[in-house]
Scaffold this motif. Structure first.
Motif, PDB file in Angstrom:
ATOM      1  N   ARG A  31       0.828  -1.207   0.000  1.00  0.00           N
ATOM      2  CA  ARG A  31       0.000   0.000   0.000  1.00  0.00           C
ATOM      3  C   ARG A  31       0.862   1.257   0.000  1.00  0.00           C
ATOM      4  NH1 ARG A  31      -4.742  -1.421   4.447  1.00  0.00           N
ATOM      5  NH2 ARG A  31      -5.520  -3.278   3.401  1.00  0.00           N
ATOM      6  N   TYR A  32       2.183   1.043  -0.002  1.00  0.00           N
ATOM      7  CA  TYR A  32       3.122   2.147   0.115  1.00  0.00           C
ATOM      8  C   TYR A  32       4.201   2.055  -0.956  1.00  0.00           C
ATOM      9  CZ  TYR A  32       1.086   2.697   4.757  1.00  0.00           C
ATOM     10  OH  TYR A  32       0.219   2.885   5.796  1.00  0.00           O
ATOM     11  N   SER A  33       4.766   3.215  -1.295  1.00  0.00           N
ATOM     12  CA  SER A  33       5.957   3.192  -2.132  1.00  0.00           C
ATOM     13  C   SER A  33       7.105   2.626  -1.300  1.00  0.00           C
ATOM     14  CB  SER A  33       6.299   4.599  -2.623  1.00  0.00           C
ATOM     15  OG  SER A  33       6.491   5.482  -1.538  1.00  0.00           O
ATOM     16  N   ASN A  34       8.010   1.932  -1.971  1.00  0.00           N
ATOM     17  CA  ASN A  34       9.183   1.349  -1.311  1.00  0.00           C
ATOM     18  C   ASN A  34      10.433   1.717  -2.087  1.00  0.00           C
ATOM     19  OD1 ASN A  34       7.147  -1.575  -1.306  1.00  0.00           O
ATOM     20  ND2 ASN A  34       7.267  -0.090   0.356  1.00  0.00           N
ATOM     21  N   GLY A  35      11.551   1.751  -1.379  1.00  0.00           N
ATOM     22  CA  GLY A  35      12.789   2.087  -2.078  1.00  0.00           C
ATOM     23  C   GLY A  35      13.998   1.452  -1.433  1.00  0.00           C
ATOM     24  N   PHE A  47      19.810   7.324  -3.749  1.00  0.00           N
ATOM     25  CA  PHE A  47      18.754   6.453  -4.252  1.00  0.00           C
ATOM     26  C   PHE A  47      19.344   5.383  -5.149  1.00  0.00           C
ATOM     27  CE2 PHE A  47      14.635   5.310  -5.808  1.00  0.00           C
ATOM     28  CZ  PHE A  47      14.777   5.099  -7.175  1.00  0.00           C
ATOM     29  N   VAL A  48      18.812   4.160  -5.018  1.00  0.00           N
ATOM     30  CA  VAL A  48      19.222   3.053  -5.877  1.00  0.00           C
ATOM     31  C   VAL A  48      18.050   2.570  -6.734  1.00  0.00           C
ATOM     32  CG1 VAL A  48      20.076   0.680  -5.923  1.00  0.00           C
ATOM     33  CG2 VAL A  48      20.996   2.303  -4.251  1.00  0.00           C
ATOM     34  N   ALA A  49      16.934   2.255  -6.085  1.00  0.00           N
ATOM     35  CA  ALA A  49      15.779   1.720  -6.807  1.00  0.00           C
ATOM     36  C   ALA A  49      14.513   1.989  -6.024  1.00  0.00           C
ATOM     37  CB  ALA A  49      15.937   0.218  -7.042  1.00  0.00           C
ATOM     38  N   GLY A  50      13.403   2.111  -6.734  1.00  0.00           N
ATOM     39  CA  GLY A  50      12.136   2.349  -6.072  1.00  0.00           C
ATOM     40  C   GLY A  50      10.999   1.670  -6.800  1.00  0.00           C
ATOM     41  N   ILE A  51       9.909   1.449  -6.088  1.00  0.00           N
ATOM     42  CA  ILE A  51       8.725   0.829  -6.663  1.00  0.00           C
ATOM     43  C   ILE A  51       7.503   1.534  -6.088  1.00  0.00           C
ATOM     44  CG2 ILE A  51       8.647  -0.968  -4.874  1.00  0.00           C
ATOM     45  CD1 ILE A  51       7.733  -2.927  -7.087  1.00  0.00           C
ATOM     46  N   ASN A  52       6.493   1.748  -6.925  1.00  0.00           N
ATOM     47  CA  ASN A  52       5.329   2.461  -6.412  1.00  0.00           C
ATOM     48  C   ASN A  52       4.430   1.503  -5.637  1.00  0.00           C
ATOM     49  OD1 ASN A  52       4.169   1.045  -8.572  1.00  0.00           O
ATOM     50  ND2 ASN A  52       2.668   2.670  -8.949  1.00  0.00           N
ATOM     51  N   TRP A  53       3.361   2.029  -5.065  1.00  0.00           N
ATOM     52  CA  TRP A  53       2.551   1.233  -4.148  1.00  0.00           C
ATOM     53  C   TRP A  53       1.937   0.020  -4.831  1.00  0.00           C
ATOM     54  CZ3 TRP A  53      -2.637   0.105  -4.569  1.00  0.00           C
ATOM     55  CH2 TRP A  53      -3.342   0.800  -5.568  1.00  0.00           C
ATOM     56  N   SER A  54       1.562   0.166  -6.105  1.00  0.00           N
ATOM     57  CA  SER A  54       0.890  -0.943  -6.781  1.00  0.00           C
ATOM     58  C   SER A  54       1.872  -1.939  -7.371  1.00  0.00           C
ATOM     59  CB  SER A  54      -0.002  -0.394  -7.894  1.00  0.00           C
ATOM     60  OG  SER A  54       0.785   0.116  -8.955  1.00  0.00           O
ATOM     61  N   ALA A  97      13.559   1.363   2.495  1.00  0.00           N
ATOM     62  CA  ALA A  97      12.760   2.461   3.020  1.00  0.00           C
ATOM     63  C   ALA A  97      11.319   2.309   2.571  1.00  0.00           C
ATOM     64  CB  ALA A  97      13.311   3.791   2.546  1.00  0.00           C
ATOM     65  N   CYS A  98      10.414   2.809   3.407  1.00  0.00           N
ATOM     66  CA  CYS A  98       8.992   2.756   3.118  1.00  0.00           C
ATOM     67  C   CYS A  98       8.461   4.182   3.030  1.00  0.00           C
ATOM     68  CB  CYS A  98       8.259   1.969   4.198  1.00  0.00           C
ATOM     69  SG  CYS A  98       6.545   1.631   3.807  1.00  0.00           S
ATOM     70  N   GLY A  99       7.743   4.464   1.953  1.00  0.00           N
ATOM     71  CA  GLY A  99       7.295   5.819   1.716  1.00  0.00           C
ATOM     72  C   GLY A  99       5.845   6.061   2.041  1.00  0.00           C
ATOM     73  N   ARG A 100       5.190   6.768   1.154  1.00  0.00           N
ATOM     74  CA  ARG A 100       3.843   7.261   1.425  1.00  0.00           C
ATOM     75  C   ARG A 100       2.739   6.287   1.038  1.00  0.00           C
ATOM     76  NH1 ARG A 100       5.268  12.778   1.840  1.00  0.00           N
ATOM     77  NH2 ARG A 100       7.246  12.633   2.983  1.00  0.00           N
ATOM     78  N   LEU A 101       1.625   6.383   1.730  1.00  0.00           N
ATOM     79  CA  LEU A 101       0.469   5.556   1.423  1.00  0.00           C
ATOM     80  C   LEU A 101       0.015   5.841  -0.011  1.00  0.00           C
ATOM     81  CD1 LEU A 101      -1.700   3.587   2.520  1.00  0.00           C
ATOM     82  CD2 LEU A 101      -3.015   5.615   3.199  1.00  0.00           C
ATOM     83  N   PHE A 102      -0.116   4.792  -0.799  1.00  0.00           N
ATOM     84  CA  PHE A 102      -0.481   4.885  -2.218  1.00  0.00           C
ATOM     85  C   PHE A 102       0.422   5.872  -2.954  1.00  0.00           C
ATOM     86  CE2 PHE A 102      -3.681   2.039  -1.374  1.00  0.00           C
ATOM     87  CZ  PHE A 102      -4.610   2.490  -0.453  1.00  0.00           C
ATOM     88  N   THR A 106       9.565   7.252  -6.097  1.00  0.00           N
ATOM     89  CA  THR A 106      10.259   8.525  -5.927  1.00  0.00           C
ATOM     90  C   THR A 106      11.703   8.293  -5.531  1.00  0.00           C
ATOM     91  OG1 THR A 106      10.306  10.595  -4.675  1.00  0.00           O
ATOM     92  CG2 THR A 106       9.449   8.672  -3.530  1.00  0.00           C
ATOM     93  N   GLN A 107      12.573   9.203  -5.966  1.00  0.00           N
ATOM     94  CA  GLN A 107      13.987   9.154  -5.612  1.00  0.00           C
ATOM     95  C   GLN A 107      14.300  10.031  -4.405  1.00  0.00           C
ATOM     96  OE1 GLN A 107      16.664   9.830  -8.890  1.00  0.00           O
ATOM     97  NE2 GLN A 107      15.634   8.400 -10.249  1.00  0.00           N
ATOM     98  N   LYS A 108      13.311  10.752  -3.918  1.00  0.00           N
ATOM     99  CA  LYS A 108      13.547  11.748  -2.866  1.00  0.00           C
ATOM    100  C   LYS A 108      13.575  11.107  -1.484  1.00  0.00           C
ATOM    101  CE  LYS A 108      11.284  15.339  -5.604  1.00  0.00           C
ATOM    102  NZ  LYS A 108      10.163  16.309  -5.667  1.00  0.00           N
ATOM    103  N   ARG A 109      14.683  11.272  -0.787  1.00  0.00           N
ATOM    104  CA  ARG A 109      14.828  10.680   0.539  1.00  0.00           C
ATOM    105  C   ARG A 109      13.755  11.150   1.505  1.00  0.00           C
ATOM    106  NH1 ARG A 109      20.826  12.004   2.229  1.00  0.00           N
ATOM    107  NH2 ARG A 109      19.895  11.606   4.265  1.00  0.00           N
TER     108      ARG A 109
END
Length: 125
Positions: A31-35, A47-54, A97-102, A106-109
């Motif tokens: 349910r969250y972006s991950n990186g 930043f190395v890699a990221g994936i969106n919530w879906s 790292a775990c980011g924002r709900l839905f 993002t590459q931003k720390r």
């Protein structure tokens, strides 16, 4: 309480592979972006890699494109970083790292709210 625990780091020769894992508790990762980020001695965390919530979108630093792959296993609530063709310059402590709900990828720390403790990756030449 949200906890992220990385594993899978180690010492590998140049050209080798490693797979990092990040298991989450207290939060459903899909349910969250991950990186994944990394920090080498004397350098800023990058930043190395990221994936969106879906899971439908991913993004990579130019330095790892074509070599690293981020993925997520929703049943295991785990994010992975498959690292192939490793180079000595990939040596660093790697953090998930775990980011924002839905949230979008993002590459931003500062758009990530929770961080793991890090796992050391050392690539010898």
């Amino acid at each position: 309480q949200v906890q992220l625990v990385e594993s899978g780091g180690g010492l590998v020769q140049a050209g080798g592979s490693l797979r990092l894992s990040c298991v989450a508790s207290g939060r459903t990762l899909n349910r969250y972006s991950n990186g994944w980020f990394r920090q080498a001695p004397g350098k800023e965390r990058e930043f190395v890699a990221g994936i969106n919530w879906s899971g439908g979108r991913t993004d990579y630093a130019d330095s790892v494109k074509g070599r690293f792959t981020i993925s997520r296993d929703n049943d295991k609530n785990t994010v992975y970083l498959q690292m192939n063709s490793l180079k000595p310059e990939d040596t660093a402590v790697y953090y998930c790292a775990c980011g924002r709900l839905f949230g979008p990828v993002t590459q931003k720390r500062n758009e990530y709210d929770y961080w793991g403790q890090g796992t050391q990756v050392t690539v010898s030449s």
